[in-house]
Design an enzyme around this catalytic site. Structure first.
Site, short mmCIF file in Angstrom:
data_model
loop_
_atom_site.label_atom_id
_atom_site.label_comp_id
_atom_site.label_asym_id
_atom_site.label_seq_id
_atom_site.Cartn_x
_atom_site.Cartn_y
_atom_site.Cartn_z
N ASP B 394 37.14 39.09 41.33
CA ASP B 394 37.87 39.39 40.32
C ASP B 394 38.74 40.55 40.48
O ASP B 394 38.15 41.59 41.07
CB ASP B 394 37.10 39.75 38.59
N GLU B 423 41.11 36.73 43.43
CA GLU B 423 41.88 36.54 42.25
C GLU B 423 42.85 37.79 42.11
O GLU B 423 42.75 38.65 41.06
CB GLU B 423 40.90 36.53 40.96
#
Lengths: 675, 675
Positions: B394, B423
């Site tokens: 993330d 990401e």
């Protein structure tokens, strides 16, 4: 746990000296082959450096360009600014000859981040009291590094940010330019990230970038037919050559010419007693690369010629042809420098089935390579001591690249003003490599590029790619080796076309002497070799016969000298013109104070006309206002307006225009250019 | 006189170890940032290496590609061949996971030169006796390095070349393939020049290049409305997800969720008692990054899920969200890992004026950065030990690049099968840098590229530039964070269009679970956020409501699995089609045994038709012979001929075709594909 950096590609890194260095720098330009080779500039030119610089997250960053002059130990610095999309840019000007260096570094700038965010927070709401305290803390920290005077100011700022009841006033002080500038004097560079490479700039004197060469065989300069010309004869034409606007006088090798296997006229094997041989067959029992051909004169005569040329505004360029005739003294003194065949003969130059029996190549794979290198360096230094500062190097592509890199470096370190021209007509990557390893200027494929498409493609490659950073073209319409096809059939207009192209496309250019200005066009049948080539015989030129191009050349060279836009090459841009035989291009100075457009009719036979597309928007010309274009070749003036304008060129009269653009000056009343 | 090499850019070189090394190697590809970063491959892929290799003069040269598997000390070698213009090429195949290396070297090959020249000399005349002696000498020298058997043969050759009266026969032996091959076994590499850089290839398992991801929130999987779903609930759907053709099941963070500053539904600040919070607010007093949310189950449940998934053909991808809720145990245990404000509170995440009060970023500029790095590595290893081999990271762009380079290297050294998906939806250079430092796959801008021009430009950049060597795209039509505009208004056809594009343009793709297949399109007004986003609440999905895309997705995934051409990305090529709303592209395997063409109607509302331009010449299709194209989505078959063929797509029925091309087989009688 601390480990040395380990950046083996793909192995990941070990934990680095300091993981808090968060900025990354990449894609730095200019950088040739990952920094293996330097870029080139002349004194006074700019070096514009760009790099992708960024960090993780949303913090603001700062970057600076670092640079060093020759021998300087400390870095000077120039600011870098963000252009767009993480691309940063900075520049510096090089002010002396010699090797300069540059690099960049970047760091996270917490104060800049804080100012930027404070502004947004304040716009969103009044609750910034704690943020002001954070800023005050940064300012206090910084004040410890500041000069006494600045320290006081910074401490004041910090106090005011902390103590202020009037938040609005505190914010306005916090965001002030004054504070930003003060803080900017003491950036926190503890975690600055250096780019890690020290990149080179070889800086030359102006002539490296702007020169007009004239090649001549001194032995053909005798006033008396049939006699071998001398350096003294050469002195007589210096004013004339300089008067035509040339500033380099290039002489083919001036050394004794070998007798063994000497070639006869037109490169034949049947030798007549009075055949003089090719000057490139260097060396005889009279001496080698440090000797002078007895028929040309003495060493004193040569030194005198160098000095007289200087006084006339000409520099003598010397030919470095590192090869030997079979009776060059080296052959006996250093047999190891040559290849020997099982039959006891030395291996002559060959490109099977072609044989060059009058020339022995040096064997750079000899065990004595170090002695050979040192000897060749002595040759160059010998002529440097005689006053020579320009060398035209014959066939450099047949000697190792590492040798040239070493030699040019060795010579330019003590003598940064020395220039080397690479005469390599070979494969493109080889030619570029020679420029990378140190040659100041290079011969090019221009000699064979004659159609519009060919010229645009080649010049775009030379000026709009990385090659423009290290490869300085020198355009030759002809050489003693090459009489290209278009000069064989195109008549006098073809010579004018090729001269204008060479002299305006490239800021360095040259011609092979009387043969060019006299439009000599007779070749060996089906070849690009001159008939009765001057390489193998003494010629008698009448340089004043009608139809000669002296005045035309003089005009072109004067135009070059008077217009700084023509004194660079990478500023070339091509523009549209509605005719496939017309070429239209422009050059301008950075500040647009000098703007030239050139139109050339590439067809030497017929009048051609078309509509040029003038990039008025690039040049800041008002589309509704007329502007004057002044053809510096014919002295004609035209009033143009807008982008599309008409041109027509009759090659029998003048196959080209070199327009100088005169823009409307700032004062509305200033119409002087219409006079 | 011998000096160490000195290659400071622009300083010239010192006299080098050996000036007889005449070959130069440059412009090697692939090479990322001067060799600073490795390229990427999966097991079984080729690495094709090209370089400009040449020497001064006219000698022939040879070159070889050297490569090493993980941990190998000795170089293996592959031949390199001249392509054109001094460009050489070689290739090798990587056969195991881990870091491989490659480099090249070149040398002057005197024997090859001699054979080449002898041929020309012989064609020019019979006088080659001395040349034969020279060759015999080279052969004798070489024989000293040869195996006993080859030595005998070489000595024989040398003797025959020397002694031969029959010159013609001697020449034919000298030029024989047999001799060339024998000599080629013992090249004289004394003066071979190494490229000088050891370049890396990170080799991954197949799934790094070919994967289909399905993202789902386990807490929404309870069969009973209003109850918190568990890992056990998750087990029930494994077969169904795998049956749709997915092979990675990606779960948002499964750790305890913070209570401090927890966000309510639709990311509001008003919290209701039963609000479950965002899984990305990691950590509470129940534990942090190594703990499991008590409502999901136990560690044993998780390990069981990993194993059950494996049995179903699915791998669990774990979310690495390196950030903390304010009640994460780290905050008390390692206060130094966070930033503290003057009011004693920890600094929460912010992008002014936006505030994320439920999340504290880690401070990578902490003095304790080494402890922090080590702890995060322990987190990853902890889950690796639980069986996880894929991590979706993330917001990696908010942590230092050097940290990721270190972490990914540390994990992949012992576990080369581990994959990391980045990401990062941020600026292009930041996204590329993350791929360079080690991420296996990357999120992309695909989510927002919807017009023909946008798709062609972006995909060309990803597949036809250097980025294709290190950046493996993973295309997501939607994510829990992003419901792009075209899915909000385009209805079911838009979902089909985006699925086909994602799944065929990129060999890695993924969808955010039920919301995609159920065509959920309600957004917060004027935003790309889902209305009632699953990030902040438990959803109850009926995955079988009419109109769901399960069958369609299943068909697309089956097509991907059955067609190796779709299992790569850089083989993508766009072709012309005469309609601005139709996109036409193809993919083929290297051997052309599998060729697919995809036509997509980018307009979700109207039927569009046009003429595609099939590159039959690239594919070896006879222009005069019909060929069969088989639409693997509709199962329709068409007989096409030549380049121009008609297509028509009604988005309400099927907005795309995936044609498999069946070429005429070699046997003229083989018409089976017409059946």
């Amino acid at each position: 746990m601390k480990q040395a950096p380990d950046r083996k590609s793909g192995g990941g890194t070990a934990m680095k000296e300091d993981g808090r260095r968060r900025v990354v720098l990449e894609n730095l330009k200019p950088e040739i082959d990952g920094g293996r080779f330097p870029i080139k500039r002349v004194i006074g030119e700019r070096v514009v450096v760009t790099a992708d610089i960024f960090a993780d997250g949303h913090d603001s960053i700062s970057a600076r360009l670092l640079y060093q002059g020759p021998g300087e130990k400390k870095w000077r610095e120039a600011p870098m600014a963000l252009i767009e999309n993480d691309l940063w840019k900075g520049e510096f000007v090089v002010e002396e000859a010699g090797v300069h260096h540059y690099t960049v570094e970047g760091w996270v700038n917490h104060f800049k981040t804080w100012q930027r965010d404070l502004k947004k927070r304040w716009e969103a709401g009044p609750d910034v009291k704690v943020d002001l305290l954070i800023g005050a803390g940064q300012i206090s920290e910084t004040s410890k590094r500041a000069s006494m005077e600045d320290q006081k100011e910074l401490v004041n700022f910090a106090e005011m940010l902390k103590g202020r009841r009037d938040i609005e006033k505190a914010v306005s002080m916090a965001l002030s330019e004054e504070l930003a500038e003060l803080m900017n004097r003491y950036p926190d560079r503890r975690f600055a990230v250096p780019y890690g490479k020290r990149l080179g700039v070889v800086v030359d004197r102006d002539k490296a970038l702007f020169s007009a060469w004239y090649e001549i065989f001194p032995r053909s300069l005798s006033a008396k037919a049939g006699r071998h010309g001398t350096f003294r004869d050469c002195e007589r034409i210096l004013r004339e050559i300089a008067g035509m606007g040339f500033d380099v006088l290039y002489l083919p090798p001036i050394h004794p010419i070998g007798r063994a296997n000497r070639k006869g006229k037109n490169n034949t094997l049947e030798l007549k007693p009075d055949d003089v041989g090719s000057p490139w067959a260097v060396g005889s029992k009279e001496g080698g690369h440090q000797a002078i051909h007895p028929d040309l004169g003495t060493m004193e005569d040569f030194e005198r010629l160098v000095e007289k040329a200087r006084q006339a505004g000409l520099e003598i360029a010397m030919d470095l042809a590192f090869q030997c005739s079979p009776d060059h003294p080296y052959v006996k003194e250093h047999p190891g420098w040559f290849r020997w065949r099982p039959d006891g003969t030395a291996q002559y130059a060959e490109n099977p089935p072609k044989k060059y029996q009058d020339i022995l190549p040096l064997n750079f794979e000899t065990e004595d390579w170090q002695d050979l290198w040192e000897e060749l360096k002595r040759v160059v230094l010998f002529w440097v001591e005689k006053g020579v500062r320009i060398f035209r190097v014959d066939n450099p592509h047949t000697k190792p690249f590492s040798f040239w890199e070493w030699l040019v470096g060795e010579i330019k370190r003590p003598f940064p003003e020395v220039l080397f021209l690479s005469e390599a007509f070979t494969r493109p990557k080889v030619m570029y490599r020679l420029a990378k390893v140190g040659f100041t200027q290079s011969y090019t494929y221009f000699t064979w590029r004659s159609t519009k498409r060919e010229l645009i493609d080649y010049l775009t490659e030379l000026t709009q790619t990385e090659a423009g950073e290290y490869f300085r073209p020198n355009f030759w319409p002809n050489t003693p080796d090459i009489l290209p096809e278009h000069l064989q059939y195109g008549g006098r207009p073809a010579f004018m076309i090729r001269l204008v192209l060479a002299a305006t496309l490239s800021s360095n250019y040259g011609i092979y002497g009387p043969a060019f200005e006299l439009c000599v066009h007779e070749a060996l049948p089906g070849r690009e070799e001159y008939l009765d080539s001057e390489k193998y015989e003494i010629k008698q030129w009448n340089r004043d016969i009608p139809g000669n191009l002296k005045d035309f050349i003089t005009r072109v060279n004067r135009t070059r000298r008077e217009n700084p836009a023509l004194q660079k090459t990478v500023n070339l841009r091509f523009y549209e013109v509605s005719n496939e035989t017309l070429l239209f291009y422009g050059k301008a100075t950075d500040d647009l104070s000098n703007i030239l457009f050139v139109v050339v009719n590439l067809d030497p036979f017929h009048t051609r006309s078309g509509w040029v597309h003038v990039p008025i928007h690039e040049l800041g010309i008002n589309p509704n206002q007329p502007y004057l274009v002044h053809d510096l070749l014919s002295d004609d003036k035209y009033i143009w307006q807008g982008e599309r304008n008409y041109v027509e060129l009759n090659p029998q009269v003048l196959p080209a225009n070199i327009f100088r653009v005169r823009k409307r000056l700032k004062k509305e009343t200033d119409f002087d250019y219409f006079l």
